[in-house]
Design a protein around this motif. Structure first.
Motif, PDB file in Angstrom:
ATOM      1  N   MET A   1       0.840  -1.193   0.000  1.00 11.70           N
ATOM      2  CA  MET A   1       0.000   0.000   0.000  1.00 11.70           C
ATOM      3  C   MET A   1       0.879   1.248   0.000  1.00 11.70           C
ATOM      4  SD  MET A   1      -3.028  -1.003   2.710  1.00 11.70           S
ATOM      5  CE  MET A   1      -1.902  -1.630   3.946  1.00 11.70           C
ATOM      6  N   PRO A   2       0.516   2.275  -0.760  1.00  9.82           N
ATOM      7  CA  PRO A   2       1.293   3.513  -0.712  1.00  9.82           C
ATOM      8  C   PRO A   2       1.322   4.079   0.691  1.00  9.82           C
ATOM      9  CG  PRO A   2      -0.250   3.521  -2.561  1.00  9.82           C
ATOM     10  CD  PRO A   2      -0.576   2.336  -1.721  1.00  9.82           C
ATOM     11  N   LYS A 261      -1.361  -5.464  15.159  1.00  8.85           N
ATOM     12  CA  LYS A 261      -0.662  -4.557  16.076  1.00  8.85           C
ATOM     13  C   LYS A 261      -0.247  -5.234  17.365  1.00  8.85           C
ATOM     14  CE  LYS A 261      -3.196  -0.577  14.234  1.00  8.85           C
ATOM     15  NZ  LYS A 261      -4.116   0.552  14.526  1.00  8.85           N
ATOM     16  N   GLY A 262      -0.137  -6.561  17.343  1.00 10.51           N
ATOM     17  CA  GLY A 262       0.261  -7.287  18.534  1.00 10.51           C
ATOM     18  C   GLY A 262       1.771  -7.282  18.737  1.00 10.51           C
ATOM     19  N   ASP A 263       2.223  -8.117  19.672  1.00  5.36           N
ATOM     20  CA  ASP A 263       3.649  -8.171  20.007  1.00  5.36           C
ATOM     21  C   ASP A 263       4.424  -9.157  19.148  1.00  5.36           C
ATOM     22  OD1 ASP A 263       3.184  -6.329  21.973  1.00  5.36           O
ATOM     23  OD2 ASP A 263       3.101  -7.794  23.611  1.00  5.36           O
ATOM     24  N   PHE A 264       3.744 -10.045  18.442  1.00  4.36           N
ATOM     25  CA  PHE A 264       4.440 -11.097  17.707  1.00  4.36           C
ATOM     26  C   PHE A 264       4.011 -11.108  16.239  1.00  4.36           C
ATOM     27  CE2 PHE A 264       3.883 -12.403  22.144  1.00  4.36           C
ATOM     28  CZ  PHE A 264       5.217 -12.563  22.530  1.00  4.36           C
ATOM     29  N   GLU A 265       4.090  -9.955  15.597  1.00  5.58           N
ATOM     30  CA  GLU A 265       3.644  -9.820  14.208  1.00  5.58           C
ATOM     31  C   GLU A 265       4.836 -10.043  13.280  1.00  5.58           C
ATOM     32  OE1 GLU A 265       0.594  -9.765  13.983  1.00  5.58           O
ATOM     33  OE2 GLU A 265      -0.163  -8.853  15.808  1.00  5.58           O
ATOM     34  N   VAL A 266       5.172 -11.316  13.062  1.00  4.41           N
ATOM     35  CA  VAL A 266       6.411 -11.657  12.372  1.00  4.41           C
ATOM     36  C   VAL A 266       6.405 -11.200  10.918  1.00  4.41           C
ATOM     37  CG1 VAL A 266       5.593 -13.993  11.767  1.00  4.41           C
ATOM     38  CG2 VAL A 266       8.050 -13.531  11.921  1.00  4.41           C
ATOM     39  N   VAL A 267       5.273 -11.279  10.227  1.00  8.03           N
ATOM     40  CA  VAL A 267       5.223 -10.864   8.825  1.00  8.03           C
ATOM     41  C   VAL A 267       5.508  -9.373   8.707  1.00  8.03           C
ATOM     42  CG1 VAL A 267       3.713 -10.650   6.812  1.00  8.03           C
ATOM     43  CG2 VAL A 267       3.644 -12.722   8.204  1.00  8.03           C
ATOM     44  N   LYS A 268       4.833  -8.604   9.524  1.00  8.77           N
ATOM     45  CA  LYS A 268       5.031  -7.155   9.526  1.00  8.77           C
ATOM     46  C   LYS A 268       6.468  -6.799   9.915  1.00  8.77           C
ATOM     47  CE  LYS A 268       2.636  -3.100  11.426  1.00  8.77           C
ATOM     48  NZ  LYS A 268       1.538  -2.703  12.344  1.00  8.77           N
ATOM     49  N   GLU A 269       7.001  -7.491  10.906  1.00 10.35           N
ATOM     50  CA  GLU A 269       8.363  -7.213  11.382  1.00 10.35           C
ATOM     51  C   GLU A 269       9.398  -7.440  10.283  1.00 10.35           C
ATOM     52  OE1 GLU A 269      11.538  -9.012  14.667  1.00 10.35           O
ATOM     53  OE2 GLU A 269       9.374  -9.380  14.914  1.00 10.35           O
ATOM     54  N   GLY A 275      10.173  -2.555   2.648  1.00  7.39           N
ATOM     55  CA  GLY A 275       9.278  -1.681   1.883  1.00  7.39           C
ATOM     56  C   GLY A 275       7.822  -2.072   1.966  1.00  7.39           C
ATOM     57  N   GLY A 276       7.509  -3.053   2.791  1.00  4.29           N
ATOM     58  CA  GLY A 276       6.123  -3.479   2.918  1.00  4.29           C
ATOM     59  C   GLY A 276       5.254  -2.398   3.522  1.00  4.29           C
ATOM     60  N   SER A 291       1.001  -5.408   1.933  1.00 10.03           N
ATOM     61  CA  SER A 291       1.491  -5.786   0.610  1.00 10.03           C
ATOM     62  C   SER A 291       2.933  -5.332   0.459  1.00 10.03           C
ATOM     63  CB  SER A 291       0.616  -5.184  -0.492  1.00 10.03           C
ATOM     64  OG  SER A 291       0.656  -3.770  -0.460  1.00 10.03           O
ATOM     65  N   THR A 292       3.719  -6.168  -0.201  1.00 14.50           N
ATOM     66  CA  THR A 292       5.150  -5.931  -0.358  1.00 14.50           C
ATOM     67  C   THR A 292       5.577  -6.516  -1.702  1.00 14.50           C
ATOM     68  OG1 THR A 292       5.277  -6.507   2.004  1.00 14.50           O
ATOM     69  CG2 THR A 292       7.360  -6.081   0.885  1.00 14.50           C
TER      70      THR A 292
END
Length: 415
Positions: A1-2, A261-269, A275-276, A291-292
């Motif tokens: 996402m932009p 928005k939790g403490d173990f968001e491995v994909v986001k991390e 650039g995701g 999206s990445t």
């Protein structure tokens, strides 16, 4: 996402789906490969395919019967001498004498001189003679060369998704191989320490991993080739290893879990530093999305609740993937609700699970008629995966609607 300022509200479903379409658009430019016709079912034809031959190839009989010259049966009944039998597959080159008949099988070549066929029902054979009960005109029950398709005529158009009827036509004109677009290849990665494979014993706090199986099934059902299904723990190193393998083998990667928005968001991390873009889409279920592009490969990241994952796929990815692989659009309807929606979240487009109601009658086609209504089969909870098995549609409740009475007209998307 932009990138967007954190204070900006969640993106609309249509806006986010448009961004995914932009992300996946390069997949339309797939390489062309040749495959054997028997293996081409479900593949998208890359080029217009023309017939290399006339079909039928030769003049042949449309019936089991007797080939004659029409002039011999103008006056009927008439008895003619039989000069032989021509079976399907025989050369049939011996000319038919005037005033005679030859027995022919369906598909057998007509002997030179014969111009019509008398069906067996209209004839009475006795020894070496046959009595024709009624007259026929030239051309009756005769298949002429090229009446199905002429050599050089278009047989199947480019971008057609090949169904059994297309395979039959391609095989009938003798084509052994056809050019098709390379399949869209997808990899699936599920995440979460709490997930275990089916067949394992559950410990307290664990659940079975349905998302990997469900996403793979959804992709395959929509014309996409699944090259791998893997599961990552919440360890970033493990996820990076699986992601690297997925992007090296697939055209698009789908992940589930680890995007909120939790403490173990491995994909986001792992993906945000690459650039995701992660944020909220104004939908329920399925709000958290990401999206990445990793090594040139789009990675679409869905939330981990089972219904959120499936609804995200149905709403955001399925329509685009079907267009890419040449499948028809998902059926949609405007139908009255059998069940009221007492409450819908403000500002969010809600997708509820529903069951299509079709008209009941004694006719055998009643089950295939246009549905007449839709009823809800479960609540809105994103964990209610078992009840989703009873649904065959998504009920689209607009973001500006807070409640709907029974009888209200809603947009419905077939699952």
């Amino acid at each position: 996402m932009p990138p967007r300022p954190a204070s900006v509200s969640a993106r609309s479903v249509d806006d986010y789906r448009d961004s995914i379409e932009q992300l996946l658009r390069p997949l339309a430019a797939r390489v062309v490969e040749y495959v054997a016709v028997p293996e081409a079912s479900g593949r998208q034809l890359a080029e217009d395919t023309r017939s290399p031959i006339d079909l039928p190839v030769f003049r042949n009989s449309a019936m089991d019967g007797y080939a004659v010259r029409a002039e011999s049966v103008v006056v009927a009944p008439v008895t003619l001498p039989l000069t032989g039998v021509v079976a399907a597959g025989a050369p049939g080159r011996t000319p038919l004498p005037r005033g005679a008949a030859v027995k022919v099988m369906t598909g057998a070549p007509l002997p030179p001189g014969a111009d019509c066929v008398i069906p067996v029902e209209d004839a009475d054979a006795h020894g070496d003679k046959v009595t024709i009960g009624r007259g026929r005109h030239a051309g009756e029950f005769v298949r002429e060369p090229g009446t199905d398709v002429r050599r050089g005529e278009l047989l199947v158009a480019a971008c057609t998704t090949l169904a059994p009827r297309h395979i039959a036509a391609l095989a009938a004109v003798g084509l052994a191989r056809v050019p098709v677009f390379a399949a869209v290849r997808a990899a699936v990665i599920t995440t979460g320490d709490e997930l275990v494979a089916a067949g394992s014993a559950l410990r307290r706090g664990q659940i079975y991993n349905s998302n990997g199986i469900a996403l793979a099934a959804a992709l395959a059902a929509n014309g996409v080739t699944v090259v791998s299904v893997a599961h990552s723990t919440d360890d970033p190193a493990r996820f990076r290893t699986l992601l690297s393998a997925a992007t090296s083998a697939a055209d698009v990667v789908f992940t589930s879990g680890g995007v909120s928005k939790g403490d173990f968001e491995v994909v986001k991390e792992v993906l945000e530093p690459l650039g995701g873009e992660f944020g909220s889409v104004a939908m329920q279920p399925g709000g958290p999305q990401g999206s990445t592009v990793v090594d040139g490969v789009p990675v679409l990241s869905f939330p981990g609740n089972p219904v959120s994952t499936m609804v995200s796929f149905e709403v955001l990815a399925r329509p685009i993937l079907r267009r890419l692989v040449g499948l028809p659009e998902v059926d949609s309807y405007e139908l009255p609700l059998r069940t009221a929606v007492p409450r819908s979240p403000a500002g969010k487009r809600q997708f509820l699970r529903g069951k299509l109601i079709r008209a009941q009658s004694g006719e055998p086609t009643a089950s295939t008629r246009h549905p007449t209504a839709v009823e809800l089969v479960s609540g809105p909870g994103s964990h209610l995966v078992a009840s989703m098995a009873w649904a065959d549609a998504l009920v689209d409740v607009p973001a500006e609607v807070s409640a709907l009475p029974a009888g209200a007209i809603v947009r419905v998307w077939s699952l």
